[in-house]
Scaffold this motif. Structure first.
Motif, short mmCIF file in Angstrom:
data_model
loop_
_atom_site.label_atom_id
_atom_site.label_comp_id
_atom_site.label_asym_id
_atom_site.label_seq_id
_atom_site.Cartn_x
_atom_site.Cartn_y
_atom_site.Cartn_z
N ASP A 196 0.87 -1.17 0.00
CA ASP A 196 0.00 0.00 0.00
C ASP A 196 0.91 1.23 0.00
O ASP A 196 1.42 1.64 1.03
CB ASP A 196 -0.89 -0.03 1.24
CG ASP A 196 -1.97 1.03 1.18
OD1 ASP A 196 -1.74 2.04 0.49
OD2 ASP A 196 -3.01 0.86 1.82
N ARG A 199 -0.02 4.37 2.11
CA ARG A 199 0.19 4.18 3.54
C ARG A 199 1.69 4.27 3.88
O ARG A 199 2.06 4.87 4.88
CB ARG A 199 -0.36 2.82 3.96
CG ARG A 199 -0.49 2.69 5.45
CD ARG A 199 -1.24 1.44 5.81
NE ARG A 199 -0.43 0.26 5.56
CZ ARG A 199 -0.89 -0.99 5.63
NH1 ARG A 199 -2.17 -1.19 5.88
NH2 ARG A 199 -0.11 -2.02 5.43
N THR A 200 2.51 3.69 3.01
CA THR A 200 3.95 3.73 3.26
C THR A 200 4.45 5.18 3.25
O THR A 200 5.24 5.58 4.09
CB THR A 200 4.68 2.91 2.20
OG1 THR A 200 4.09 1.61 2.15
CG2 THR A 200 6.15 2.76 2.53
N ARG B 81 -3.29 -7.72 -4.36
CA ARG B 81 -3.45 -8.19 -2.98
C ARG B 81 -4.59 -9.16 -2.79
O ARG B 81 -4.45 -10.17 -2.12
CB ARG B 81 -3.70 -7.00 -2.06
CG ARG B 81 -2.47 -6.26 -1.65
CD ARG B 81 -2.84 -4.86 -1.29
NE ARG B 81 -3.54 -4.82 -0.01
CZ ARG B 81 -3.02 -4.28 1.08
NH1 ARG B 81 -1.82 -3.77 1.01
NH2 ARG B 81 -3.67 -4.22 2.21
N ASN B 110 2.97 -8.02 2.37
CA ASN B 110 1.63 -8.12 2.97
C ASN B 110 1.56 -9.16 4.05
O ASN B 110 0.82 -9.03 5.02
CB ASN B 110 0.59 -8.44 1.90
CG ASN B 110 0.15 -7.18 1.23
OD1 ASN B 110 -0.12 -6.21 1.90
ND2 ASN B 110 0.14 -7.19 -0.08
N PRO B 114 0.81 -6.85 7.54
CA PRO B 114 -0.56 -6.72 7.04
C PRO B 114 -1.20 -5.40 7.44
O PRO B 114 -2.12 -4.93 6.78
CB PRO B 114 -1.29 -7.90 7.67
CG PRO B 114 -0.43 -8.36 8.79
CD PRO B 114 0.96 -7.93 8.52
N ASN B 115 -0.75 -4.77 8.53
CA ASN B 115 -1.29 -3.46 8.88
C ASN B 115 -0.23 -2.65 9.62
O ASN B 115 0.85 -3.14 9.92
CB ASN B 115 -2.56 -3.61 9.74
CG ASN B 115 -2.31 -4.50 10.94
OD1 ASN B 115 -1.34 -4.31 11.67
ND2 ASN B 115 -3.16 -5.49 11.12
N VAL B 116 -0.58 -1.39 9.90
CA VAL B 116 0.40 -0.49 10.49
C VAL B 116 0.85 -1.00 11.86
O VAL B 116 2.03 -0.97 12.19
CB VAL B 116 -0.19 0.93 10.62
CG1 VAL B 116 0.76 1.84 11.38
CG2 VAL B 116 -0.46 1.50 9.24
N ARG B 118 1.05 -4.03 13.02
CA ARG B 118 2.02 -5.12 12.88
C ARG B 118 3.37 -4.58 12.44
O ARG B 118 4.41 -5.06 12.87
CB ARG B 118 1.55 -6.16 11.85
CG ARG B 118 0.28 -6.87 12.20
CD ARG B 118 0.46 -7.70 13.45
NE ARG B 118 1.60 -8.60 13.31
CZ ARG B 118 1.55 -9.87 13.65
NH1 ARG B 118 0.43 -10.40 14.07
NH2 ARG B 118 2.63 -10.61 13.55
#
Lengths: 304, 276
Positions: A196, A199-200, B81, B110, B114-116, B118
């Motif tokens: 993403d 987001r990065t 994804r 991913n 998987p998310n911020v 993590r």
């Protein structure tokens, strides 16, 4: 001799503050190839947030200095990160994919917005603050002149070096850092591999802003006076440091900061204070003529 | 075999130019499907529609996986994804400044982050990150073995020879765990030995190899040797329309295909291979 040593200490301290701000410039430039001119003003906002937090904590009667500093650090870095995120979201992301100069103009706009916002909300007058970490240790005595290394100077040098090590590790060893470098090299391909990219990029701005707030706190503690305009001057210097060190390189940013800090301090001490900026920017010009990629910058090697 | 990707009446117009005209074909699961045709036939445009670079003017692209995905309505990074379609490009787009291993690790981003939250835990080495990282390195190692680049894992990707970069790009795409791998001219610029290695690699990817799952492949290719040797199914395009569809044997004897190629003046392209 003693005088020169004192100048060296002062120069290194100043250089470390520039370096810490420069790291934020270099990270953002690294990932989207854009100079975030509002970064210096995020630094200024961080200094004001720190002042607000410290004043508030003193009013609440928290007298333990380490505790007050810890709370201030979290408060200032957290809110500055929010500023950084907002600036990217509002002023840069909508312009991504637009022509190259558009986000640059927008960045200058954000810089002015932040300056005026703080000027209006906090007043234009210089804000003083009593020293929180006074004292230091005498290093050397030479006649009447004593070389002094203050605790604050030690704290600044250690903080910057720790931050540099931590961020180098972040960029080279963690999934987030890998994603940042991938976005830097080929944004579209990174997206196709499932990263993403928006987001990065947001995270890069958030991290850079938090770092600027740390620099803001250090600046406030070291100099004890801030105003709404400190971001502009420090921002230009830090940007210069990032270019001098090789933009895109984290150790280069700190090295560039050191160079600017030392040149400025020594020039002021031995020649004239008025011409210190002329001196540092002349050196910048010379370095860029002979080393266009900066001290640690790598030239793009293309295999043909 | 069941169709994995069903292309129905795909049309793509750029202003007055119709690059792809009411094209329908299927790519079946566990097969290598090749899309061939003379230059300008619309092959890459089809790929760009499948991977979300272009939004088709009309038609549908249905991927049968889980509840099914309508690729024509998804943005590019979600196609990678969620629908798990990976692609490579005609020109090499490795992260040249990163090491060979890092290129394969980025593709597993991913899984690793998987998310911020993590991602932040990972920065501090928490949340079982070390275990995930080990698994990712293990997978990268299997692929490095498969493409014969284990010894060069820590070299910058840009320093590899051309053929090795091609293979690395395919391995990187495979590290995203795709169900469909779209390759745009993977054999372009390879010498005969390198294209043999490539053919073997693609066959291994289709059927799966030790510890690695198989994957269906959709391929654009000009090298007829490679196409005829490895494809299960070939779709021939000319001027944006499908002119033939079938097994390599059927297609290479189709008079329309021969005419299309001869009509372009590439006299030696099909007939020489048709005997193979």
């Amino acid at each position: 001799m003693a005088y020169a040593l004192q100048q060296l200490i002062n120069g290194v301290t100043l250089g470390m503050i520039y370096g810490l701000i420069a790291v934020g410039y270099t990270m953002v430039y690294g990932i989207i190839g854009m100079i975030n001119f509002a970064h210096g003003d995020i630094f200024m906002v961080g200094a004001f947030l720190s002042l607000i937090a410290l004043t508030g904590l003193a009013a609440l009667g928290i007298s333990s200095v380490p505790l007050a500093l810890a709370i201030t650090l979290v408060f200032a870095a957290g809110l500055a990160a929010l500023y950084g995120w907002t600036v990217e979201r509002v002023a840069y992301r909508p312009l991504r994919g637009s022509f190259r100069l558009a986000p640059l103009i927008s960045a200058i706009g954000m810089s002015i917005v932040l300056q005026n916002f703080v000027q209006v909300s906090q007043g234009a007058r210089v804000k003083p603050m009593a020293a929180l970490i006074p004292g230091g240790m005498p290093l050397m005595r030479d006649g009447t002149f004593t070389v002094q290394l203050s605790w604050m100077q030690i704290a600044i040098v250690i903080t910057t070096l720790v931050m540099l090590a931590a961020f180098t590790w972040l960029v080279t060893r963690t999934p987030l850092g890998r994603a940042m470098r991938a976005c830097e090299q080929d944004l579209k391909m990174a997206g196709l591999l499932g990263i993403d990219t928006d987001r990065t990029i947001s995270l890069t701005f958030v991290i850079g802003a938090a770092l600027a707030a740390v620099a803001g706190l250090l600046f406030l503690l070291y100099y004890g006076v801030i105003d709404f305009f400190i971001g502009f001057v420090a921002g230009v210097k830090a940007f210069t440091a990032a270019v001098l060190g090789g933009i895109g390189s984290l150790p280069g940013a700190v090295l560039g900061g050191l160079a600017i800090g030392l040149i400025e301090t020594f020039w002021s001490a031995y020649f004239s204070v008025q011409y210190k900026d002329v001196a540092s920017f002349s050196i910048l010009v010379l370095v860029l003529i002979f080393m266009p990629t900066g001290i640690l910058g790598r030239a793009d090697v293309e295999k043909v | 075999m069941a169709p994995l990707l069903a292309v129905r009446d795909l049309t793509m117009r750029f202003g007055g130019l119709t690059a792809v005209d009411a094209l329908s074909f299927e790519a079946r699961e566990g097969e290598i499907t090749a899309v061939i045709g003379p230059n300008g036939a619309g092959k890459t445009t089809v790929f760009n529609c499948i991977t979300g670079f272009y939004r088709p003017t009309s038609g549908s692209l249905a991927l049968a996986r889980g509840g099914g995905f309508a690729l024509e309505r998804m943005p590019g990074h979600l196609i990678a994804r969620r629908a798990r379609v990976a692609r490579t490009f005609q020109n090499i787009r490795l992260f040249a400044g990163m090491t060979v291993l890092e290129n394969l690790m980025v593709a597993q981003h991913n899984m690793l982050m998987p998310n911020v939250a993590r991602g932040l835990l990972a920065v501090f080495g928490l949340g079982g990150h070390a275990k995930l990282e080990r698994a990712a390195i293990e997978k990268a190692r299997l692929w490095l073995d498969a493409i014969g680049l284990t010894a060069r894992a820590d070299d910058p990707a840009g320093a590899l020879p051309y053929g090795a970069q091609r293979r690395l790009e395919i391995a990187r795409a495979m590290c995203t765990d795709p169900v469909l791998l779209c390759l745009d001219e993977p054999a372009a610029g390879l010498n005969p030995r390198e294209s043999d290695e490539l053919s073997n690699l693609l066959r291994q990817i289709r059927s799966g190899m030790a510890g690695l799952p198989g994957c269906s492949i959709l391929l654009i290719e000009h090298d007829m040797g490679v196409v005829m040797r490895i494809s299960d199914h070939i779709v021939v395009l000319d001027h944006g329309r499908k002119i033939s569809d079938g097994t390599p044997d059927q297609v290479s004897h189709d008079p329309k295909v021969i005419a299309a190629y001869l009509g372009e003046g590439d006299e030696d392209e099909i007939p020489a291979e048709a005997q193979a």
